[in-house]
Design an enzyme around this catalytic site. Structure first.
Site, mmCIF file in Angstrom:
data_model
loop_
_atom_site.group_PDB
_atom_site.id
_atom_site.type_symbol
_atom_site.label_atom_id
_atom_site.label_comp_id
_atom_site.label_asym_id
_atom_site.label_seq_id
_atom_site.Cartn_x
_atom_site.Cartn_y
_atom_site.Cartn_z
ATOM 1 N N TYR A 160 0.796 -1.223 0.000
ATOM 2 C CA TYR A 160 0.000 0.000 0.000
ATOM 3 C C TYR A 160 0.828 1.273 0.000
ATOM 4 C CZ TYR A 160 -4.370 -2.602 0.748
ATOM 5 O OH TYR A 160 -5.458 -3.417 0.616
ATOM 6 N N LYS A 214 4.844 -14.542 2.556
ATOM 7 C CA LYS A 214 4.985 -15.493 1.444
ATOM 8 C C LYS A 214 6.470 -15.502 1.066
ATOM 9 C CE LYS A 214 2.369 -17.482 -0.957
ATOM 10 N NZ LYS A 214 1.977 -18.928 -0.927
ATOM 11 N N ASP A 246 -1.221 -17.897 2.783
ATOM 12 C CA ASP A 246 -2.344 -18.709 2.299
ATOM 13 C C ASP A 246 -2.748 -19.738 3.363
ATOM 14 O OD1 ASP A 246 0.129 -19.905 1.873
ATOM 15 O OD2 ASP A 246 -0.356 -20.694 -0.117
ATOM 16 N N ASP A 270 -4.512 -6.217 5.938
ATOM 17 C CA ASP A 270 -5.825 -5.691 5.554
ATOM 18 C C ASP A 270 -6.771 -6.862 5.290
ATOM 19 O OD1 ASP A 270 -7.824 -3.961 4.793
ATOM 20 O OD2 ASP A 270 -7.000 -3.543 2.814
ATOM 21 N N ASP A 274 -9.917 -8.779 7.963
ATOM 22 C CA ASP A 274 -11.340 -8.925 7.602
ATOM 23 C C ASP A 274 -11.761 -10.395 7.683
ATOM 24 O OD1 ASP A 274 -11.247 -6.193 7.053
ATOM 25 O OD2 ASP A 274 -12.428 -6.356 5.220
HETATM 26 C C1 IPM Z 1 -8.723 -0.596 6.305
HETATM 27 C C2 IPM Z 1 -9.358 -0.149 5.039
HETATM 28 C C3 IPM Z 1 -8.515 0.861 4.352
HETATM 29 C C4 IPM Z 1 -7.216 0.227 3.918
HETATM 30 C C5 IPM Z 1 -9.188 1.469 3.135
HETATM 31 C C6 IPM Z 1 -10.566 1.915 3.399
HETATM 32 C C7 IPM Z 1 -8.327 2.573 2.589
HETATM 33 O O1 IPM Z 1 -9.660 -1.216 4.217
HETATM 34 O O2 IPM Z 1 -8.380 0.239 7.139
HETATM 35 O O3 IPM Z 1 -8.572 -1.798 6.504
HETATM 36 O O4 IPM Z 1 -7.079 -0.173 2.773
HETATM 37 O O5 IPM Z 1 -6.314 0.139 4.694
HETATM 38 MN MN MN Z 2 -9.560 -3.097 5.199
#
Ligand code: IPM
Ligand code: MN
Length: 377
Positions: A160, A214, A246, A270, A274
């Site tokens: 990122y 990885k 993975d 990230d 989730d």
């Molecule tokens: C997060 C989000 C952000 C990221 C986005 C919304 C920019 O997904 O904080 O996890 O990519 O880091």
């Molecule tokens: Mn996110």
């Protein structure tokens, strides 16, 4: 700053929980954000103010604007001087930001603050606790207590770092991943410090830091692992563990109890955070902290859900627990614990129920009230 100093600051920032020595005023800056952000932040502030009042702590509130609506109005997602103001706060409570229709010419979203705040404030550690609470219906089968780990996501480099800086033409596009020795060293050390102050993995009580990468495929990840191993050698009392990303996606679903602290590159963090959220009742349950040496901000890990904004439908728990993390970071361990205990009680006694859609059965405000009612000295 010398390395020793940086380490000391880091440790203090991360674990300054001695309420007896801490100031009884917290200067808080709220950045409400877009979509469901304002109603979530309102809910969290209500809970935080009640908890602080019980503990005799004064919350001084400042507000800062930021996000997609501001970008639409002014052409910038933050106001001039915002970073300095945010740095001066003891802690920043941030709602989600971004609106799908507010885009830059290159197709990426314009109102996001991740790149601006994380890099601008150098909040290099993204702390994402994943905990399954009793009474929470999760999508996977697990006993409450068997999922209790924290993902430490590197926040300032990795894939990122290319946010808004990749190269593309009509035919092709490239975003590059940057891993540095210094960046990996500080995030690995942060992870081991975190593990030092935790009680170990649910499965065996062993304090463990798992490096997720990885390194079997990419040189960048091989460097990440090499530096992790060097830092691990400084913490012989904590088990150093490795897993490929993975396999981690699989293990976080089938054997989450083996994990205590996980450390990983930005993009992996990230995604896997989730995934973890999916095992503990959804994104609406998961708070986070973005921690640096001289700034920290706290936010839910989810987005702005514009289709349900302003309708009392969003789950404010992620924002409320982010508020608890903020208070803990500011040395207000007592107020923070009041909030987390109240949330746990409200789920355990059935007064908060989250629907499969992720929304709370009785609405945002009812969740806020249920938590406030359970704050007891
Ligand atoms: C997060 C989000 C952000 C990221 C986005 C919304 C920019 O997904 O904080 O996890 O990519 O880091
Ligand atoms: Mn996110």
């Amino acid at each position: 700053m010398s390395r020793d100093n940086a380490e000391r600051h880091l440790t203090e920032a991360n674990h300054s929980t001695d309420a007896a020595d801490s100031p009884q005023v917290v200067n808080l800056t709220a950045l409400a954000g877009d979509g469901i952000g304002p109603e979530l932040v309102k809910s969290a502030l209500t809970v935080m103010e009640s908890a602080c009042a019980i503990k005799g702590v004064e919350l001084v509130l400042n507000e800062e604007r930021g996000g997609a609506a501001l970008y639409q109005e002014t052409g910038a997602a933050l106001l001039p001087g915002a970073l300095d103001r945010l740095r001066r706060a003891d802690g920043v409570l941030k709602g989600p930001v971004g609106l799908p229709e507010v885009r830059k010419p290159d197709g990426t979203e314009a109102g996001l603050l991740g790149g601006l705040l994380r890099i601008g404030l150098d909040t290099f550690a993204n702390v994402r606790p994943i905990r399954l609470l009793p009474g929470v219906a999760a999508a996977t089968r697990a006993e409450p207590g068997s999922i209790d780990y924290v993902i430490i996501r590197e926040n300032t480099e990795g894939l990122y770092l290319s946010r808004g800086a990749g190269v593309r033409n009509y035919h092709a596009a490239v975003d590059q991943m940057l891993i540095t020795r210094a960046g990996t060293e500080r995030i690995a050390r942060f992870a081991f410090e975190k593990a030092t102050h935790r009680t170990g993995a649910p499965r065996d009580g062993v304090r463990r830091v798992t490096c997720v990468d990885k390194s079997n495929v990419l040189r960048s990840f091989a460097l990440f692992r090499e530096v992790f191993d060097e830092v691990a050698a400084e913490y012989p009392h904590i088990e150093a563990d490795h897993i490929y990303a993975d396999a981690a996606a699989h293990a976080l679903v089938v054997e989450p109890d083996r994990f205590d602290v996980l450390v990983m590159e930005n993009f992996l963090g990230d995604i896997l955070s989730d995934l973890g959220a999916g095992t503990v009742g959804g994104l609406g349950m998961c708070p986070s902290g973005n921690i640096g040496i001289d700034a920290a901000y706290f936010e839910p890990i989810h987005g702005t859900a514009p289709t349900i904004a302003g309708r009392n439908l969003a789950n404010p728990i992620s924002q409320i627990l982010s508020g608890a993390m903020l208070l803990q970071h500011c040395g207000q361990e007592g107020s923070a614990r009041l909030i987390t205990t109240a949330v746990e009680r409200a789920f355990a006694d059935g007064s908060i129920r989250v629907l499969p859609s992720g929304g709370p059965a009785n609405g945002t405000e009812a969740v806020t009230e249920a938590v406030v009612e359970r704050l007891t000295a």
